[in-house]
Write a protein that holds these residues in place. Structure first.
Motif, mmCIF file in Angstrom:
data_model
loop_
_atom_site.group_PDB
_atom_site.id
_atom_site.type_symbol
_atom_site.label_atom_id
_atom_site.label_comp_id
_atom_site.label_asym_id
_atom_site.label_seq_id
_atom_site.Cartn_x
_atom_site.Cartn_y
_atom_site.Cartn_z
ATOM 1 N N ASP A 56 0.816 -1.218 0.000
ATOM 2 C CA ASP A 56 0.000 0.000 0.000
ATOM 3 C C ASP A 56 0.847 1.265 0.000
ATOM 4 O OD1 ASP A 56 -2.211 -1.623 0.102
ATOM 5 O OD2 ASP A 56 -2.486 -1.437 2.264
ATOM 6 N N SER A 57 2.155 1.127 -0.241
ATOM 7 C CA SER A 57 3.070 2.261 -0.140
ATOM 8 C C SER A 57 3.824 2.492 -1.446
ATOM 9 C CB SER A 57 4.104 2.003 0.962
ATOM 10 O OG SER A 57 3.481 1.774 2.194
ATOM 11 N N LEU A 58 4.354 3.702 -1.563
ATOM 12 C CA LEU A 58 5.262 4.052 -2.648
ATOM 13 C C LEU A 58 6.641 4.218 -2.036
ATOM 14 C CD1 LEU A 58 3.173 6.719 -4.609
ATOM 15 C CD2 LEU A 58 3.346 4.257 -5.032
ATOM 16 N N THR A 59 7.658 3.570 -2.639
ATOM 17 C CA THR A 59 9.012 3.630 -2.097
ATOM 18 C C THR A 59 10.008 3.954 -3.202
ATOM 19 O OG1 THR A 59 9.403 1.265 -2.462
ATOM 20 C CG2 THR A 59 8.461 1.895 -0.335
ATOM 21 N N ASN A 60 11.232 4.259 -2.802
ATOM 22 C CA ASN A 60 12.353 4.473 -3.720
ATOM 23 C C ASN A 60 12.017 5.444 -4.845
ATOM 24 O OD1 ASN A 60 13.948 2.646 -2.247
ATOM 25 N ND2 ASN A 60 13.051 0.932 -3.360
ATOM 26 N N GLY A 61 11.429 6.581 -4.493
ATOM 27 C CA GLY A 61 11.102 7.592 -5.492
ATOM 28 C C GLY A 61 12.350 8.197 -6.106
ATOM 29 N N ARG A 62 12.290 8.394 -7.413
ATOM 30 C CA ARG A 62 13.398 9.030 -8.121
ATOM 31 C C ARG A 62 12.830 9.813 -9.298
ATOM 32 N NH1 ARG A 62 14.200 6.234 -12.844
ATOM 33 N NH2 ARG A 62 13.428 4.100 -12.874
ATOM 34 N N VAL A 63 13.598 10.768 -9.779
ATOM 35 C CA VAL A 63 13.184 11.543 -10.947
ATOM 36 C C VAL A 63 13.320 10.653 -12.180
ATOM 37 C CG1 VAL A 63 13.659 13.551 -12.374
ATOM 38 C CG2 VAL A 63 13.796 13.728 -9.880
ATOM 39 N N PHE A 64 12.235 10.513 -12.912
ATOM 40 C CA PHE A 64 12.208 9.719 -14.138
ATOM 41 C C PHE A 64 12.619 10.587 -15.334
ATOM 42 C CE2 PHE A 64 9.555 7.998 -17.709
ATOM 43 C CZ PHE A 64 10.182 6.775 -17.841
ATOM 44 N N VAL A 65 12.064 11.813 -15.401
ATOM 45 C CA VAL A 65 12.366 12.737 -16.492
ATOM 46 C C VAL A 65 12.376 14.162 -15.950
ATOM 47 C CG1 VAL A 65 11.511 13.722 -18.670
ATOM 48 C CG2 VAL A 65 11.282 11.286 -18.260
ATOM 49 N N GLU A 66 13.427 14.917 -16.280
ATOM 50 C CA GLU A 66 13.443 16.367 -16.085
ATOM 51 C C GLU A 66 12.774 16.958 -17.318
ATOM 52 O OE1 GLU A 66 14.314 18.125 -13.522
ATOM 53 O OE2 GLU A 66 15.583 16.790 -12.348
ATOM 54 N N CYS A 67 11.750 17.752 -17.131
ATOM 55 C CA CYS A 67 10.890 18.124 -18.256
ATOM 56 C C CYS A 67 11.232 19.431 -18.955
ATOM 57 C CB CYS A 67 9.442 18.158 -17.784
ATOM 58 S SG CYS A 67 8.888 16.554 -17.180
ATOM 59 N N ALA A 68 12.124 20.220 -18.435
ATOM 60 C CA ALA A 68 12.426 21.492 -19.079
ATOM 61 C C ALA A 68 13.139 21.256 -20.406
ATOM 62 C CB ALA A 68 13.279 22.356 -18.171
ATOM 63 N N PRO A 69 12.785 21.915 -21.489
ATOM 64 C CA PRO A 69 11.613 22.779 -21.548
ATOM 65 C C PRO A 69 10.341 21.951 -21.721
ATOM 66 C CG PRO A 69 12.651 22.721 -23.696
ATOM 67 C CD PRO A 69 13.495 21.862 -22.769
#
Length: 146
Positions: A56-69
């Motif tokens: 029921d949890s979210l773990t190990n969050g990381r940036v998948f994509v930097e969107c700029a621009p």
């Protein structure tokens, strides 16, 4: 407006925060096997996060994509795990951007306005419906929605 802009999970037991790491969360989508959860960040900087789903949890969050621009909005996964993202940011950026499971940009569908949301539909789930401005666009694609 009374609650902070977190990502919440609703169950019969009530509301609980699954992550508070995202500044102004927006779009949310699960991978086809439901082991990953993608969440768009509408705050600054614009990015897409990916989390592992653990019960029921979210773990190990990381940036998948930097969107700029550009800036992500609603999104969906296809059956191969590619992420199809509503995208905005002005001419040349507006439309749908497609990312492979490793975060590499592999395609872009140009639209005249920012794409706020999209969904795979049709009998074979191979027709992509996209909302942009006051318009609804549809396009047959060579994959199927998860």
């Amino acid at each position: 407006p009374e609650l902070p802009t977190n990502v919440y999970r609703w169950t019969e037991a009530g509301l609980s925060v699954v992550t508070d790491a995202i500044d102004r969360p927006n779009g949310i989508c699960f991978s086809p096997d439901e082991r990953l959860c993608y969440i768009a960040q509408s705050g600054e900087p614009k990015r897409i996060w990916v989390f592992e789903v653990a019960g029921d949890s979210l773990t190990n969050g990381r940036v998948f994509v930097e969107c700029a621009p550009g800036q992500p909005d609603g999104f969906r996964c296809d059956e191969d795990g590619n992420l199809w993202c509503g995208w905005g940011g002005g001419p040349g950026l507006n439309g749908v951007r497609v990312f492979a499971p490793d975060g590499t940009a592999i395609g872009h569908i140009h639209l005249p306005n920012r794409c706020a949301n999209l969904v795979f539909g049709g009998r074979a789930r191979n027709r992509l419906f996209m909302t942009a401005g006051q318009s609804l666009f549809a396009l047959y694609v060579n994959t199927r929605g998860a």
